[in-house]
Write an enzyme that holds these catalytic residues in place. Structure first.
Site, PDB file in Angstrom:
ATOM      1  N   GLU A   1      28.220   1.369  39.471  1.00 56.75           N
ATOM      2  CA  GLU A   1      27.683   2.726  39.674  1.00 56.75           C
ATOM      3  C   GLU A   1      27.412   3.005  41.150  1.00 56.75           C
ATOM      4  OE1 GLU A   1      26.850   5.340  37.095  1.00 56.75           O
ATOM      5  OE2 GLU A   1      27.245   6.167  39.094  1.00 56.75           O
TER       6      GLU A   1
ATOM      7  N   LYS B   1      36.236   6.416  46.722  1.00 61.62           N
ATOM      8  CA  LYS B   1      35.349   6.892  45.656  1.00 61.62           C
ATOM      9  C   LYS B   1      36.085   7.884  44.752  1.00 61.62           C
ATOM     10  CE  LYS B   1      31.335   6.319  48.658  1.00 61.62           C
ATOM     11  NZ  LYS B   1      30.491   6.987  49.658  1.00 61.62           N
TER      12      LYS B   1
HETATM   13  N1  HSE Z   1      29.010   4.872  53.981  1.00 67.36           N
HETATM   14  C1  HSE Z   1      28.808   5.480  52.730  1.00 67.36           C
HETATM   15  C2  HSE Z   1      28.402   6.924  52.925  1.00 67.36           C
HETATM   16  C3  HSE Z   1      27.744   4.739  51.988  1.00 67.36           C
HETATM   17  O1  HSE Z   1      28.090   7.297  54.062  1.00 67.36           O
HETATM   18  O2  HSE Z   1      28.406   7.690  51.987  1.00 67.36           O
HETATM   19  C4  HSE Z   1      27.648   5.079  50.535  1.00 67.36           C
HETATM   20  O3  HSE Z   1      28.819   4.764  49.862  1.00 67.36           O
END
Ligand code: HSE
Length: 435
Positions: free
Chosen positions: A129, A205
């Protein structure tokens, strides 16, 4: 410790790892399940560093792979990186039939399918998650709540660092470099922040969410990616004048059995939920014919917020919940098919550094017209020139097109560039009139 405890080992004690330990210490009081989550082992690079958490009763492992093979129920991977020891340790844990919880989207983007298949073969849960949108329950929402419900698109702001940088540049007038340094200090950025600012973190993502949403195999190589490095203060000012804000969006759409996955800066209308998502906050919008839109917002990065998602996975395991990593069994996922007509259809903002000359506007309009593109606006930005300064040869022209395709715009811009009016690469930002 009791026989009913869920024992865990954490590899990686950065801001997320120590955040998990702090929450678990409080969780003893709140209790998420009838099983207590007990930290049994840790592994990190530097044993002597004071991390502000008590590790007295916890076994120390110099080697994360040894921790993964040790006598714990769950291996928590918070090392980061798409391969190396993080991959080795996760594979070792899954091979040993242990549950794995990870926040590592780069690892999942690079090796997701192989790890999912390994986890399923070993009947070992693989939960992540925390890998997508920090503290927002985006994975759960798509994988569990919307399981079996058709999804048409998943989109949003999925990188806290970029959203923080764009917000600070716009609101505070700070430079890109100063905002990035602050995002690093606050623990939002990746170890290598090029993953953030060049759009790859968002792409990782997006690919994960898209695979679950559209029940396809995971393919992060099929994302069209563009980051925020090219955004200049004048773009932010122009966006404001035009009634927009610039956001780095990840957009995945299901089109006739294929998937279009894109990450790029986008002008979104001021007043819309996405435009008003500022700072480290992330926003994920899921759309489908049955439910319309489901929008989630929350902290997208930062140690404690991301730790919240890790603890949520641990609580699921303590409750005996072990969903399939990608929702469906890997063997039932459809092969990934990249949409043919990929790209933005809509209006475009184009910043052109040009050599000023008579008839230049007409030449630009003619090149656009040759591709059937009409211009909504064409503005020449003449920098203020004190009397004693010589005339500058370079000027900036900003074009706003009416809706067209990326391919047509690309062709028109190559015509303009061939004419040698443009002295440097044009900078293009897609405009999403309604989001
Ligand atoms: N480096 C990522 C961001 C951290 O700035 O969203 C969270 O995945």
């Amino acid at each position: 410790m009791s026989a009913n405890d869920l024992t865990i080992g954490i590899a990686g004690l950065g801001t997320v790892g120590t955040g998990v330990i702090r929450i678990l210490q409080a969780e003893r009081t709140y209790g998420g399940s009838d099983r207590t989550v007990v930290l049994k082992g840790v592994s990190a690079r530097d044993r002597s560093r004071d991390r502000g958490v008590a590790l007295d009763d916890v076994a120390w492992f110099d080697d994360p792979v040894a921790l993964a093979r040790s006598d714990v129920d769950v291996f928590v991977e918070l090392i980061g990186g798409e391969g190396g020891v993080a991959l080795e340790a996760v594979e070792a844990a899954l091979d040993a039939g242990k549950a794995v919880v990870t926040a590592n989207k780069a690892l999942l983007a690079a090796h997701g399918m192989a790890l999912v298949e390994k986890a399923e073969a070993a009947n070992a849960p693989l939960l992540y998650e925390a890998a997508v949108a920090g503290g927002i329950p985006a994975i759960r929402t798509v994988r569990d709540y919307l399981a079996g419900v058709p999804i048409a698109s998943v989109l949003g702001i999925m990188n806290g660092t970029c959203n923080y940088i764009l917000s600070e540049m716009e609101m505070g007038g700070y430079t890109f470099e100063a905002c990035l340094a602050e995002a690093q200090r606050l623990g939002y950025a990746e170890a290598d922040p090029t993953f953030d600012v060049d759009g790859f973190d968002t792409a990782h993502k997006l690919a994960i969410l898209s695979s679950i949403a559209f029940t396809t195999r995971l393919d992060a190589s099929a994302v069209q990616v563009e980051g925020i490095r090219g955004i200049e203060p004048e773009d932010l000012a122009a966006a404001e004048e035009l009634g927009y804000r610039i956001k780095l969006l990840g957009i995945a759409t299901f089109v006739d059995g294929s998937v279009d996955q894109r990450v790029h800066p986008t002008m979104v209308p001021r007043g819309s939920a996405l435009a008003e998502t500022m700072g480290v906050t992330n926003a994920v919008s899921i759309r489908g014919p049955a439910f319309g839109e489901l929008a989630l917002a929350g902290p997208g990065a930062g140690g404690d917020a991301t730790a919240t998602a890790v603890v949520s996975d641990l609580t699921d395991l303590a409750r005996g919940l072990a969903p399939r990593p990608l929702g469906r069994p890997a063997g039932m996922l459809t092969p990934f098919r990249k949409a043919e007509a990929s790209g933005h259809y809509g209006a475009f903002y184009v910043r052109l550094p040009i050599a000023d000359r008579a008839g230049m506007f007409a030449a630009l309009a003619a090149a656009m017209a040759s591709e059937g593109i009409s211009l909504e606006q064409i503005v020449q930005k003449t920098p203020h020139r004190p009397e004693h300064m010589p005339e500058r040869a370079e000027q900036t022209v900003i074009l706003v097109t009416y809706p067209t395709t990326e391919a047509a715009l690309k062709r028109a811009l190559s015509r303009i560039q061939a004419d040698e009016v443009v002295v440097r690469e044009p900078h293009v930002i897609r405009i999403a009139a309604s989001l």
